[in-house]
Design an enzyme around this catalytic site. Structure first.
Site, PDB file in Angstrom:
ATOM      1  N   ASP A  29       0.715  -0.873  -0.086  1.00  0.00           N
ATOM      2  CA  ASP A  29       0.122  -0.031  -0.042  1.00  0.00           C
ATOM      3  C   ASP A  29       0.924   1.334  -0.065  1.00  0.00           C
ATOM      4  O   ASP A  29       1.768   1.256   0.789  1.00  0.00           O
ATOM      5  CB  ASP A  29      -0.806   0.079   1.047  1.00  0.00           C
ATOM      6  CG  ASP A  29      -2.357   1.097   1.150  1.00  0.00           C
ATOM      7  OD1 ASP A  29      -2.948   0.478   1.135  1.00  0.00           O
ATOM      8  OD2 ASP A  29      -1.833   2.323   1.133  1.00  0.00           O
ATOM      9  N   ILE A  30       0.740   2.208  -0.878  1.00  0.00           N
ATOM     10  CA  ILE A  30       1.509   3.512  -0.854  1.00  0.00           C
ATOM     11  C   ILE A  30       1.382   4.245   0.335  1.00  0.00           C
ATOM     12  O   ILE A  30       2.311   5.066   0.539  1.00  0.00           O
ATOM     13  CB  ILE A  30       0.826   4.197  -2.083  1.00  0.00           C
ATOM     14  CG1 ILE A  30       1.893   5.093  -2.671  1.00  0.00           C
ATOM     15  CG2 ILE A  30      -0.339   5.092  -1.814  1.00  0.00           C
ATOM     16  CD1 ILE A  30       1.824   5.638  -4.180  1.00  0.00           C
ATOM     17  N   ASN A  84     -13.089  -3.189   2.249  1.00  0.00           N
ATOM     18  CA  ASN A  84     -13.961  -2.170   2.292  1.00  0.00           C
ATOM     19  C   ASN A  84     -14.808  -2.054   1.030  1.00  0.00           C
ATOM     20  O   ASN A  84     -14.491  -2.552  -0.046  1.00  0.00           O
ATOM     21  CB  ASN A  84     -13.051  -0.659   2.098  1.00  0.00           C
ATOM     22  CG  ASN A  84     -12.168  -0.705   3.472  1.00  0.00           C
ATOM     23  OD1 ASN A  84     -12.755  -1.077   4.601  1.00  0.00           O
ATOM     24  ND2 ASN A  84     -11.116  -0.002   3.450  1.00  0.00           N
ATOM     25  N   GLN A  90     -14.268   2.619   0.699  1.00  0.00           N
ATOM     26  CA  GLN A  90     -13.659   2.137  -0.298  1.00  0.00           C
ATOM     27  C   GLN A  90     -13.286   3.249  -1.264  1.00  0.00           C
ATOM     28  O   GLN A  90     -14.224   3.962  -2.019  1.00  0.00           O
ATOM     29  CB  GLN A  90     -14.584   1.081  -0.991  1.00  0.00           C
ATOM     30  CG  GLN A  90     -13.726   0.394  -2.438  1.00  0.00           C
ATOM     31  CD  GLN A  90     -14.697  -0.480  -2.918  1.00  0.00           C
ATOM     32  OE1 GLN A  90     -15.629  -0.851  -2.669  1.00  0.00           O
ATOM     33  NE2 GLN A  90     -13.956  -1.159  -4.092  1.00  0.00           N
ATOM     34  N   HIS A  96     -10.438  -5.212  -3.507  1.00  0.00           N
ATOM     35  CA  HIS A  96      -9.272  -5.725  -3.103  1.00  0.00           C
ATOM     36  C   HIS A  96      -9.265  -5.967  -1.710  1.00  0.00           C
ATOM     37  O   HIS A  96     -10.022  -5.440  -1.056  1.00  0.00           O
ATOM     38  CB  HIS A  96      -8.026  -4.270  -3.349  1.00  0.00           C
ATOM     39  CG  HIS A  96      -8.839  -3.235  -2.773  1.00  0.00           C
ATOM     40  ND1 HIS A  96      -9.530  -2.229  -3.489  1.00  0.00           N
ATOM     41  CD2 HIS A  96      -8.282  -2.502  -1.575  1.00  0.00           C
ATOM     42  CE1 HIS A  96      -9.843  -1.380  -2.568  1.00  0.00           C
ATOM     43  NE2 HIS A  96      -9.100  -1.521  -1.423  1.00  0.00           N
ATOM     44  N   LEU A  97      -8.282  -6.682  -1.201  1.00  0.00           N
ATOM     45  CA  LEU A  97      -7.770  -7.104   0.328  1.00  0.00           C
ATOM     46  C   LEU A  97      -6.907  -6.648   0.830  1.00  0.00           C
ATOM     47  O   LEU A  97      -5.817  -6.632   0.085  1.00  0.00           O
ATOM     48  CB  LEU A  97      -8.149  -8.781   0.368  1.00  0.00           C
ATOM     49  CG  LEU A  97      -8.501  -9.626   1.544  1.00  0.00           C
ATOM     50  CD1 LEU A  97      -9.838  -9.197   1.947  1.00  0.00           C
ATOM     51  CD2 LEU A  97      -8.239 -10.849   1.194  1.00  0.00           C
TER      52      LEU A  97
HETATM   53  P1  AMP Z   1      -9.649   1.387  -0.090  1.00  0.00           P
HETATM   54  O1  AMP Z   1     -10.032   2.365   0.691  1.00  0.00           O
HETATM   55  O2  AMP Z   1      -9.993  -0.027   0.615  1.00  0.00           O
HETATM   56  O3  AMP Z   1     -10.245   1.648  -1.235  1.00  0.00           O
HETATM   57  O4  AMP Z   1      -8.097   1.500  -0.039  1.00  0.00           O
HETATM   58  C1  AMP Z   1      -7.292   1.738  -1.205  1.00  0.00           C
HETATM   59  C2  AMP Z   1      -6.044   1.745  -0.760  1.00  0.00           C
HETATM   60  O5  AMP Z   1      -5.314   1.852  -2.156  1.00  0.00           O
HETATM   61  C3  AMP Z   1      -5.373   2.858   0.134  1.00  0.00           C
HETATM   62  O6  AMP Z   1      -5.071   2.097   1.431  1.00  0.00           O
HETATM   63  C4  AMP Z   1      -4.576   3.504  -0.803  1.00  0.00           C
HETATM   64  O7  AMP Z   1      -3.467   3.924   0.154  1.00  0.00           O
HETATM   65  C5  AMP Z   1      -3.971   2.544  -1.755  1.00  0.00           C
HETATM   66  N1  AMP Z   1      -3.487   3.089  -2.945  1.00  0.00           N
HETATM   67  C6  AMP Z   1      -4.259   3.856  -3.677  1.00  0.00           C
HETATM   68  N2  AMP Z   1      -3.263   3.973  -4.841  1.00  0.00           N
HETATM   69  C7  AMP Z   1      -2.354   3.455  -4.775  1.00  0.00           C
HETATM   70  C8  AMP Z   1      -1.226   3.024  -5.470  1.00  0.00           C
HETATM   71  N3  AMP Z   1      -1.040   3.567  -6.687  1.00  0.00           N
HETATM   72  N4  AMP Z   1      -0.228   2.106  -5.015  1.00  0.00           N
HETATM   73  C9  AMP Z   1      -0.611   1.409  -3.811  1.00  0.00           C
HETATM   74  N5  AMP Z   1      -1.517   1.404  -3.005  1.00  0.00           N
HETATM   75  C10 AMP Z   1      -2.410   2.537  -3.499  1.00  0.00           C
END
Ligand code: AMP
Length: 106
Positions: A29-30, A84, A90, A96-97
């Site tokens: 996760d970024i 989420n 989300q 995604h998990l």
């Molecule tokens: P959600 O709130 O469950 O949709 O989580 C989305 C997750 O994706 C968040 O924790 C973000 O930090 C992560 N995210 C968004 N863009 C990227 C990316 N380019 N690379 C890695 N993680 C990301």
């Protein structure tokens, strides 16, 4: 396709890949919220658990199994899996998990 996770899966934008097979990509996760914070993405674009129909249940079962095996193999127990579904929880509309652990990855 404007989905950021599809772009990551297609290697159009960079990510830190920790796991890959023909059906799943595992990335860091970024914006990590735990010492280890990974995301397991099915390579098939499905928006969320809400839009997953019964014929696609193996897509979900498979990321669950991949995350569990990954956590075991990398000594991440105890760990938390988060799914989420829908805004505002989300942010990215590609199923995604999240896999979080207080342990750093080996
Ligand atoms: P959600 O709130 O469950 O949709 O989580 C989305 C997750 O994706 C968040 O924790 C973000 O930090 C992560 N995210 C968004 N863009 C990227 C990316 N380019 N690379 C890695 N993680 C990301």
């Amino acid at each position: 396709m404007s989905c950021v996770f599809c772009k990551i899966i297609n290697k159009e934008i960079p990510s830190e890949v920790v796991y890959e097979d023909e059906r799943v990509l595992g990335i860091k996760d970024i914006q990590p919220k735990s010492p280890t914070h990974l995301l397991f993405l099915p390579k098939t674009h499905i928006e969320s658990l809400d839009s997953l129909d019964e014929s696609q249940i193996d897509v979900f079962n498979n990321i669950l199994l991949v995350a569990k095996k990954f956590a075991t193999e990398h000594s991440l127990r105890p760990y938390r899996l988060t799914l989420n579904t829908g805004a505002p929880f989300q942010e990215v509309m590609h199923l995604h998990l999240h896999l979080e652990s207080t342990h750093s990855m080996n």
